[in-house]
Enzyme design. Structure first.
Site, mmCIF file in Angstrom:
data_model
loop_
_atom_site.group_PDB
_atom_site.id
_atom_site.type_symbol
_atom_site.label_atom_id
_atom_site.label_comp_id
_atom_site.label_asym_id
_atom_site.label_seq_id
_atom_site.Cartn_x
_atom_site.Cartn_y
_atom_site.Cartn_z
ATOM 1 N N GLU A 164 -70.670 -38.106 -23.951
ATOM 2 C CA GLU A 164 -69.387 -37.389 -23.996
ATOM 3 C C GLU A 164 -68.545 -37.786 -25.214
ATOM 4 O OE1 GLU A 164 -68.645 -37.372 -19.153
ATOM 5 O OE2 GLU A 164 -67.893 -39.029 -20.358
ATOM 6 N N ARG B 80 -49.872 -40.306 -31.744
ATOM 7 C CA ARG B 80 -50.664 -41.539 -31.765
ATOM 8 C C ARG B 80 -49.947 -42.723 -32.440
ATOM 9 N NH1 ARG B 80 -54.965 -42.261 -33.992
ATOM 10 N NH2 ARG B 80 -55.948 -43.458 -32.359
ATOM 11 N N CYS C 76 -35.125 -37.431 -32.347
ATOM 12 C CA CYS C 76 -34.097 -38.426 -32.086
ATOM 13 C C CYS C 76 -34.658 -39.592 -31.284
ATOM 14 C CB CYS C 76 -32.917 -37.774 -31.368
ATOM 15 S SG CYS C 76 -32.336 -36.342 -32.287
ATOM 16 N N TYR D 30 -57.022 -36.078 -30.462
ATOM 17 C CA TYR D 30 -55.807 -36.557 -29.799
ATOM 18 C C TYR D 30 -54.590 -36.315 -30.683
ATOM 19 C CZ TYR D 30 -59.594 -38.575 -27.159
ATOM 20 O OH TYR D 30 -60.752 -38.734 -26.447
HETATM 21 C C1 LIG Z 1 -61.723 -39.318 -23.216
HETATM 22 C C2 LIG Z 1 -63.071 -39.367 -22.625
HETATM 23 C C3 LIG Z 1 -64.206 -39.275 -23.441
HETATM 24 C C4 LIG Z 1 -64.138 -39.156 -24.947
HETATM 25 O O1 LIG Z 1 -63.734 -40.344 -25.546
HETATM 26 P P1 LIG Z 1 -63.768 -40.480 -27.150
HETATM 27 O O2 LIG Z 1 -63.269 -41.854 -27.389
HETATM 28 O O3 LIG Z 1 -62.889 -39.442 -27.702
HETATM 29 O O4 LIG Z 1 -65.190 -40.322 -27.563
HETATM 30 C C5 LIG Z 1 -65.435 -39.259 -22.820
HETATM 31 N N1 LIG Z 1 -65.552 -39.368 -21.482
HETATM 32 C C6 LIG Z 1 -64.490 -39.470 -20.673
HETATM 33 C C7 LIG Z 1 -64.682 -39.559 -19.216
HETATM 34 C C8 LIG Z 1 -63.213 -39.489 -21.221
HETATM 35 O O5 LIG Z 1 -62.158 -39.600 -20.408
#
Ligand SMILES: *Cc1c(COP(=O)(O)O)cnc(C)c1O
Length: 416
Positions: free
Chosen positions: A273, A312, A346, A375
């Site tokens: 992911e 960020r 502000c 992000y």
């Molecule tokens: C946010 C998230 C990601 C992605 O994380 P990155 O640091 O952007 O690669 C993958 N899996 C889950 C469950 C997340 O919450």
């Protein structure tokens, strides 16, 4: 980052001048390189080609439909964390068989809709959630595949707000609880509990925490096998760090080399992911200097972008490189000065960068906040009643508006 480059003294995204983009679309403006997006996706795909994982882009990093569509067309699935992302995922047209759904607070209606659309996996974060998913599956007459998210209790060296795999974080279940779930899985009659999920945090630059977490997880899976429970799917999450300033993050290849030997010890199919790794350095935020304000203690470059556009720095103290869109070479007649680059909001916490050196910075100049693809827009808000900004995607010499700038009417559209 070779798609963001100076030609002579002008910053370009692929073959388009950033100054021209600012003139045409206004500022602040998110600008993405389609080429960078695709090449980062392919880096992961190629590094892991020996095991051919299902790569599910983490939508929360950047959920613009055009961005996600580019990746889906490349073969990516989507990792979602809310009903809203589920809705967008359907509209994007990704196969439900490539949707995985994580998050500690899924609501019953979100679970039901996801299940009716036959998403691939729920990544389950607690026993009460598991029970609810079982109940909904029973009601719909579906046998639903689920993975148990395990919190491997690993401290990764990253910002405390973006670690997720330490025992004190709210995510996942501990090994003992996971073990009880797997050994007693018959009692969840409508579930096929066949996966293990982990995601230990974000912006992790070295392989070591991943290795430790995966070794624990793989040992856990091995132990389950001796009890006759086999795990068909292992989801190793995202979290790969990128270069914002002088980090030396592992490459996709190095990451694969470090963890492939570990995950190959299981027979499980792999899901990944990645979010930030794919889109982080594919985007920048272009902003214009409104005022130069010099005080006895500091110089401020007050720009038209703010913490509502890119939170960020304010939220995590994150560093983003800030480049002048027109670079000046140094000569004796020009002054180098330190500036805090701040927005109009502000709040004293509203800054994009502190103590940055610029040559001859003036009102009206354009600056680019780099590495803002992940992000960035997805965490933006309307704070201070500021309309959210426009986004464009560059492909070669073509620019395409992928989100129009909000208007003042947009601000009141949903209010009484
Ligand atoms: C946010 C998230 C990601 C992605 O994380 P990155 O640091 O952007 O690669 C993958 N899996 C889950 C469950 C997340 O919450």
């Amino acid at each position: 980052m070779h798609d963001f480059n100076y030609k002579h003294n002008d910053l370009y995204c692929e073959s388009v001048s950033v100054e021209e983009l600012a003139r045409k679309y206004g500022t602040p403006l998110y600008v993405y390189s389609r080429n960078t997006l695709i090449s980062h996706y392919r880096k992961i795909k190629e590094a892991f080609s020996p095991i051919n994982p299902l790569i599910c882009f983490s939508m929360k990093a950047n959920s613009n439909m055009a961005i996600c569509k580019v990746l889906v067309k490349e073969g990516s699935g989507l990792d979602i964390v809310s009903g809203g992302e589920l809705y967008k995922a359907f509209k994007i047209g990704v196969s439900p068989r490539k949707i995985v759904y994580a998050g500690v607070g899924k609501r019953d209606i979100e679970i039901e809709i996801a299940m009716r659309h036959h998403i691939f996996f729920f990544n389950v974060e607690s026993i009460p959630e598991l029970e609810l998913i079982n109940k909904v599956a029973g009601k719909l007459g579906i046998r639903q595949k689920v993975a148990i998210r395990i919190n491997p209790d690993i401290k990764a060296r990253t910002h405390q707000y973006i670690t997720t795999g330490h025992g004190e974080n709210k995510f996942g279940v501990d090994f003992e609880t996971a073990r009880k779930i797997f050994l007693g899985k018959q009692k969840y009659k409508n579930l096929n509990i066949s996966g293990v999920h982990m995601h230990i945090g974000s912006q992790i630059v070295d392989a070591e925490p991943f290795i430790r977490a995966m070794e624990r997880i793989v040992n856990f899976i091995k132990d389950l096998e001796t009890h006759g429970v086999s795990i068909r799917w292992l989801n190793i999450g995202g979290g790969l760090g990128i270069i914002y300033s002088n980090e030396k993050p592992q490459t996709a290849k190095e990451y694969a080399k470090a963890i492939l030997p570990i995950i190959k010890k299981t027979k499980a199919n792999i899901i990944m992911e990645p979010g930030r790794f794919i889109v982080g350095n594919a985007g920048m935020l272009v902003t214009r200097v409104l005022y130069i304000k010099e005080t006895p203690s500091k110089n401020f470059a007050i720009v038209d972008a703010a913490m509502n556009d890119l939170v960020r720095p304010s939220l995590y103290g994150a560093y983003h490189e800030i480049l002048p869109v027109k670079s000046h070479s140094y000569s004796n007649s020009k002054e180098i000065k330190d500036f805090d680059v701040v927005g109009p909001i502000c709040e004293s916490g509203d800054f994009l960068g502190k103590n940055r050196k610029f040559i001859d910075l003036k009102e009206g100049d354009l600056l680019s906040v780099m590495g803002a693809g992940a992000y960035g827009f997805s965490m933006s808000s309307n704070y201070n009643s500021r309309p959210r900004v426009a986004e464009v995607m560059i492909e070669g010499s073509k620019a395409r508006l992928i989100r129009r700038r909000e208007t003042y009417e947009d601000l009141i559209r949903t209010e009484a």
